[in-house]
Design an enzyme around this catalytic site. Structure first.
Site, mmCIF file in Angstrom:
data_model
loop_
_atom_site.group_PDB
_atom_site.id
_atom_site.type_symbol
_atom_site.label_atom_id
_atom_site.label_comp_id
_atom_site.label_asym_id
_atom_site.label_seq_id
_atom_site.Cartn_x
_atom_site.Cartn_y
_atom_site.Cartn_z
ATOM 1 N N THR A 143 88.668 10.184 28.902
ATOM 2 C CA THR A 143 88.751 8.664 28.690
ATOM 3 C C THR A 143 88.619 8.341 27.168
ATOM 4 O OG1 THR A 143 86.487 8.478 29.852
ATOM 5 C CG2 THR A 143 88.464 8.032 31.267
ATOM 6 N N GLY A 144 88.136 8.750 26.473
ATOM 7 C CA GLY A 144 88.331 8.585 25.036
ATOM 8 C C GLY A 144 87.154 7.764 24.554
ATOM 9 N N GLY A 182 82.959 5.263 6.199
ATOM 10 C CA GLY A 182 83.241 6.689 6.914
ATOM 11 C C GLY A 182 84.959 6.483 6.847
ATOM 12 N N ILE A 184 87.601 5.664 8.907
ATOM 13 C CA ILE A 184 88.360 4.589 9.169
ATOM 14 C C ILE A 184 88.332 3.557 8.075
ATOM 15 C CG2 ILE A 184 88.605 2.499 11.055
ATOM 16 C CD1 ILE A 184 88.187 4.369 13.133
ATOM 17 N N LEU A 186 87.523 3.721 5.001
ATOM 18 C CA LEU A 186 88.242 4.225 3.661
ATOM 19 C C LEU A 186 89.785 4.290 3.619
ATOM 20 C CD1 LEU A 186 85.257 6.567 2.231
ATOM 21 C CD2 LEU A 186 85.713 4.248 1.898
ATOM 22 N N HIS A 444 103.573 29.864 -6.940
ATOM 23 C CA HIS A 444 103.289 29.259 -8.158
ATOM 24 C C HIS A 444 104.551 28.402 -8.331
ATOM 25 C CE1 HIS A 444 101.959 28.005 -12.011
ATOM 26 N NE2 HIS A 444 103.175 28.480 -12.505
HETATM 27 P P1 FAD Z 1 91.685 8.755 23.655
HETATM 28 O O1 FAD Z 1 92.878 9.149 22.557
HETATM 29 O O2 FAD Z 1 90.746 7.733 23.155
HETATM 30 O O3 FAD Z 1 92.388 8.483 24.865
HETATM 31 C C1 FAD Z 1 91.839 8.014 26.192
HETATM 32 C C2 FAD Z 1 92.983 7.307 26.854
HETATM 33 O O4 FAD Z 1 92.066 7.266 28.207
HETATM 34 C C3 FAD Z 1 93.151 5.927 26.599
HETATM 35 O O5 FAD Z 1 94.477 5.790 26.629
HETATM 36 C C4 FAD Z 1 92.568 5.153 27.600
HETATM 37 O O6 FAD Z 1 93.399 4.099 27.684
HETATM 38 C C5 FAD Z 1 92.786 6.068 28.705
HETATM 39 N N1 FAD Z 1 91.452 5.549 29.644
HETATM 40 C C6 FAD Z 1 90.208 5.297 29.587
HETATM 41 N N2 FAD Z 1 89.480 5.114 30.913
HETATM 42 C C7 FAD Z 1 90.666 5.104 31.638
HETATM 43 C C8 FAD Z 1 90.628 4.969 33.039
HETATM 44 N N3 FAD Z 1 89.691 4.784 33.670
HETATM 45 N N4 FAD Z 1 91.697 5.189 33.871
HETATM 46 C C9 FAD Z 1 92.772 5.555 33.175
HETATM 47 N N5 FAD Z 1 93.009 5.681 31.844
HETATM 48 C C10 FAD Z 1 91.926 5.576 31.173
HETATM 49 N N6 FAD Z 1 91.511 11.669 14.672
HETATM 50 C C11 FAD Z 1 92.015 13.006 14.105
HETATM 51 O O7 FAD Z 1 91.967 13.858 14.200
HETATM 52 N N7 FAD Z 1 93.014 12.705 12.976
HETATM 53 C C12 FAD Z 1 93.184 11.306 12.365
HETATM 54 O O8 FAD Z 1 93.948 11.075 11.414
HETATM 55 C C13 FAD Z 1 92.561 10.218 13.270
HETATM 56 N N8 FAD Z 1 92.882 8.913 12.797
HETATM 57 C C14 FAD Z 1 92.383 8.034 13.613
HETATM 58 C C15 FAD Z 1 92.366 6.812 13.226
HETATM 59 C C16 FAD Z 1 91.929 5.609 13.754
HETATM 60 C C17 FAD Z 1 92.207 4.189 13.321
HETATM 61 C C18 FAD Z 1 91.264 5.666 14.818
HETATM 62 C C19 FAD Z 1 90.565 4.586 15.619
HETATM 63 C C20 FAD Z 1 91.052 7.148 15.649
HETATM 64 C C21 FAD Z 1 91.653 8.151 14.567
HETATM 65 N N9 FAD Z 1 91.214 9.505 15.063
HETATM 66 C C22 FAD Z 1 91.867 10.464 14.294
HETATM 67 C C23 FAD Z 1 90.582 9.928 16.329
HETATM 68 C C24 FAD Z 1 91.356 10.002 17.582
HETATM 69 O O9 FAD Z 1 92.078 9.019 17.727
HETATM 70 C C25 FAD Z 1 90.602 10.574 18.637
HETATM 71 O O10 FAD Z 1 89.684 11.589 18.218
HETATM 72 C C26 FAD Z 1 91.446 11.027 20.025
HETATM 73 O O11 FAD Z 1 92.339 9.917 19.987
HETATM 74 C C27 FAD Z 1 90.403 11.320 20.976
HETATM 75 O O12 FAD Z 1 91.397 11.714 22.102
HETATM 76 P P2 FAD Z 1 90.579 11.700 23.579
HETATM 77 O O13 FAD Z 1 91.953 12.140 24.508
HETATM 78 O O14 FAD Z 1 89.409 12.104 23.776
HETATM 79 O O15 FAD Z 1 90.702 10.022 24.010
HETATM 80 P P1 NAD Z 2 82.602 7.189 11.055
HETATM 81 O O1 NAD Z 2 81.269 7.678 11.506
HETATM 82 O O2 NAD Z 2 83.518 8.202 10.200
HETATM 83 O O3 NAD Z 2 81.809 6.394 9.983
HETATM 84 C C1 NAD Z 2 81.051 5.154 10.150
HETATM 85 C C2 NAD Z 2 80.143 4.909 8.898
HETATM 86 O O4 NAD Z 2 79.565 3.820 9.083
HETATM 87 C C3 NAD Z 2 79.238 5.917 8.363
HETATM 88 O O5 NAD Z 2 79.441 6.223 7.202
HETATM 89 C C4 NAD Z 2 77.939 5.159 8.742
HETATM 90 O O6 NAD Z 2 76.847 5.623 7.970
HETATM 91 C C5 NAD Z 2 78.175 3.803 8.424
HETATM 92 N N1 NAD Z 2 77.400 2.745 9.195
HETATM 93 C C6 NAD Z 2 76.765 2.933 10.436
HETATM 94 N N2 NAD Z 2 76.113 1.974 10.461
HETATM 95 C C7 NAD Z 2 76.256 1.077 9.761
HETATM 96 C C8 NAD Z 2 75.752 -0.165 9.355
HETATM 97 N N3 NAD Z 2 74.834 -0.660 10.113
HETATM 98 N N4 NAD Z 2 76.138 -0.762 8.158
HETATM 99 C C9 NAD Z 2 76.748 -0.211 7.171
HETATM 100 N N5 NAD Z 2 77.300 1.117 7.391
HETATM 101 C C10 NAD Z 2 77.228 1.731 8.824
HETATM 102 O O7 NAD Z 2 83.526 6.251 11.823
HETATM 103 P P2 NAD Z 2 84.452 5.435 11.721
HETATM 104 O O8 NAD Z 2 85.041 5.484 10.494
HETATM 105 O O9 NAD Z 2 84.417 4.185 12.327
HETATM 106 O O10 NAD Z 2 85.659 6.516 12.577
HETATM 107 C C11 NAD Z 2 85.304 6.538 14.128
HETATM 108 C C12 NAD Z 2 85.736 7.938 14.507
HETATM 109 O O11 NAD Z 2 87.055 8.053 14.590
HETATM 110 C C13 NAD Z 2 85.069 9.001 13.765
HETATM 111 O O12 NAD Z 2 84.263 9.767 14.570
HETATM 112 C C14 NAD Z 2 86.301 9.913 13.139
HETATM 113 O O13 NAD Z 2 86.234 11.315 13.241
HETATM 114 C C15 NAD Z 2 87.488 9.266 13.792
HETATM 115 N N6 NAD Z 2 88.485 9.022 13.042
HETATM 116 C C16 NAD Z 2 88.738 10.076 12.419
HETATM 117 C C17 NAD Z 2 90.076 10.105 11.327
HETATM 118 C C18 NAD Z 2 90.539 11.255 10.593
HETATM 119 O O14 NAD Z 2 90.434 12.384 11.410
HETATM 120 N N7 NAD Z 2 91.325 11.267 9.567
HETATM 121 C C19 NAD Z 2 90.283 8.765 11.203
HETATM 122 C C20 NAD Z 2 89.762 7.763 11.516
HETATM 123 C C21 NAD Z 2 88.871 7.731 12.612
#
Ligand code: FAD
Ligand code: NAD
Length: 466
Positions: A143-144, A182, A184, A186, A444
């Site tokens: 459920t993410g 973190g 997101i 950046l 290269h």
């Molecule tokens: P999710 O993708 O969150 O999916 C969970 C699904 O469960 C959702 O569709 C939700 O609607 C559904 N759900 C929840 N509860 C229920 C319920 N009770 N019944 C039915 N459905 C339900 N990770 C990377 O590796 N690379 C990246 O570049 C990257 N970029 C990201 C950028 C952003 C802006 C964000 C927010 C995240 C990013 N992530 C990235 C993180 C990545 O999206 C998550 O780690 C990943 O989606 C987790 O997968 P998951 O299957 O655990 O859950």
């Molecule tokens: P993150 O954990 O990467 O970064 C959160 C940042 O917020 C950290 O640097 C933390 O020290 C800071 N922070 C926490 N509390 C704070 C406060 N009170 N004031 C100021 N700074 C504070 O989390 P995110 O960037 O929100 O991303 C969420 C998750 O999504 C991450 O776990 C990441 O792995 C995943 N994600 C992954 C990618 C990717 O793989 N390229 C891209 C986007 C998101």
């Protein structure tokens, strides 16, 4: 009532991959998703849309800042059409989520739309347009997660926003304040910086991307400052208030002095929280930890033996590819196989430009564990490939065991690091030494030559091109 070998709740990269692997292994499989599109956070409001906007904004920045250096003159003004950029992003998302529909059909997986709630350990009620109940011998919870915030912040989704809203803004902010330096913060900060916003990052820790190797934080900080980001580390945010169309952020700096920032948008990106609302986990006897995660053992099994959990809703890195590995792992476990995941070898990537990518142990972790290690580092600017494309920033750093030469960690920042890290994962999976990698031919001119050179530097301090 329909009966299944496996029901998967949630269709993100964890859930849909688990469902496909279960079907491949001959199990009758259902997937339940509360939203109308499959793919979860990653495909709808995460990885895919953020990379689409990063790519579009990168093209714009190149056109404005770098084409001229390449001898390309564009007569007239180059303008951003944000509406079109966001529409293109959406069409990439639609194609990708549509691809998951296709994969579900291809693998004969039944898709239910609605919120899945446990009635007991083998029955799930699905509340969608109509209410249905299914029976499942095994269930995989996937459920993410959802964005988390700070207790005193009210996210109004207009000016005080999370990543979800930041992916579909109707205007380029004049001044975007990003709370959390973190991944997101950046990545999305860089999208709007390229499109013309002033961007101020407020980070609580003493460095950005604080969980990565400190060398990467330092280099990325330097590069982002060159790109005119304002970065305030060691700042404790204490209030965020919307005043008309402005957002006022107050924070205490390292010296305890109050700093006031005013912007027109504030992106709150301080992490994500596991999502279990509506799941009714208690009815199945599934335990949730104090941190809100589903509690699992080493087999990703909950305390109800026929229920497993994977991805962002359990412990570990919140990454799409980690969720996918866990999906396959659980499907194979249910099928009676003995799969394995090496969590140390799950790479982490930040898709800024230059990209940041890493796998294995950081220098800080090795020091903490008292491991004797050596370092081989090579600057990207020393490569012909980097000069050809004018991507000079960054380095590759290899950490190897001081006595055995086994590679323990690879940390890189530079053009295409996100793709290059795969070489380090392969090398470490096969327990390569730095010397092994240094003796492999690297084409290269490519950016990957920096990996070979860093390996040479780690082996005997004998890099060839510095
Ligand atoms: P999710 O993708 O969150 O999916 C969970 C699904 O469960 C959702 O569709 C939700 O609607 C559904 N759900 C929840 N509860 C229920 C319920 N009770 N019944 C039915 N459905 C339900 N990770 C990377 O590796 N690379 C990246 O570049 C990257 N970029 C990201 C950028 C952003 C802006 C964000 C927010 C995240 C990013 N992530 C990235 C993180 C990545 O999206 C998550 O780690 C990943 O989606 C987790 O997968 P998951 O299957 O655990 O859950
Ligand atoms: P993150 O954990 O990467 O970064 C959160 C940042 O917020 C950290 O640097 C933390 O020290 C800071 N922070 C926490 N509390 C704070 C406060 N009170 N004031 C100021 N700074 C504070 O989390 P995110 O960037 O929100 O991303 C969420 C998750 O999504 C991450 O776990 C990441 O792995 C995943 N994600 C992954 C990618 C990717 O793989 N390229 C891209 C986007 C998101």
């Amino acid at each position: 009532m329909n009966s299944y070998d496996v029901a998967v709740i949630g269709s993100g990269p964890g859930g849909y991959v688990a469902a496909i692997r279960c079907a491949q292994l001959g199990m009758k499989t259902a997937i339940i998703e509360k939203y109308s599109t499959l793919g979860g956070t990653c495909l709808n409001v995460g990885c895919i849309p953020s990379k689409a906007l990063l790519d579009s904004s990168h093209h714009y920045e190149d056109a404005v800042k770098h084409f001229e250096d390449h001898g390309i003159d564009i007569p007239g003004e180059i303008k951003v059409n944000l509406e079109k950029m966001v529409a293109r992003k959406q069409s990439v998302v639609d194609q990708t989520t549509g691809g998951i529909d296709f994969l579900m059909k291809k693998n004969n997986i039944d898709v239910y739309q609605g919120v899945g709630s446990f009635k007991d350990a083998t029955h799930i009620v699905i509340s969608g347009e109509k209410e249905e109940e299914i029976e499942a011998k095994n269930t995989i919870i996937a459920t993410g997660s959802k964005p988390s915030s700070l207790p005193f912040i009210s996210i109004d989704k207009e000016r005080v926003i999370t990543s979800t809203e930041a992916l579909k803004l109707k205007e380029v902010p004049k001044h975007l304040i990003v709370i959390g330096g973190g991944v997101i913060g950046l990545e999305l900060g860089q999208v709007y910086k390229r499109l013309g916003a002033e961007v101020t990052v407020v980070e609580y820790m003493d460095r950005i991307i604080p969980t990565m190797d400190s060398g990467l934080s330092k280099e990325l900080n330097k590069v982002l400052k060159k790109q005119k980001f304002t970065i305030n580390t060691s700042h404790k945010v204490k209030s965020v208030e919307r005043v008309g169309d402005e957002v006022v952020v107050k924070a205490d700096n390292k010296k305890g002095e109050e700093v006031e920032l005013r912007g027109d948008y504030c992106l709150v990106s301080v992490g994500r929280r596991p999502f279990t609302d509506g799941l009714n986990a208690e009815a199945a006897g599934v335990k949730i930890t104090d941190r809100g995660q589903i509690e699992v053992n080493d087999h990703l099994q909950t305390n109800a033996s026929n229920i497993y959990a994977i991805g962002d809703v359990v412990k570990g890195a919140m990454l799409a590819h980690k969720a996918e590995e866990e999906g396959v792992f659980v499907a194979e476990t249910i099928a009676g196989q003995k799969p394995h995941i090496d969590y140390n070898l799950i790479p982490g990537v930040v898709y800024t430009w230059p990209e940041v990518a890493a796998v294995g142990q950081t220098e800080e972790q090795l020091k903490d564990k008292g491991v004797a290690y050596k370092v081989g580092q090579f600057p990207m600017r020393a490569l012909g490939r980097s000069r050809a494309s004018m991507d000079l920033d960054g380095f590759v750093k290899i950490l190897a065991d001081k006595s055995t030469d086994e590679i323990l960690g690879v940390h890189m920042i530079g053009a295409r690091a996100a793709d290059m890290i795969a070489e380090a994962v392969v090398a470490m999976e096969y327990r390569a030494s730095a010397e092994d990698v240094s003796r492999m031919s690297h084409a290269h001119p490519t950016f990957t030559e920096a990996i070979k050179e860093a390996a040479l530097a780690a082996t005997d301090d004998r890099a060839l091109h510095v």
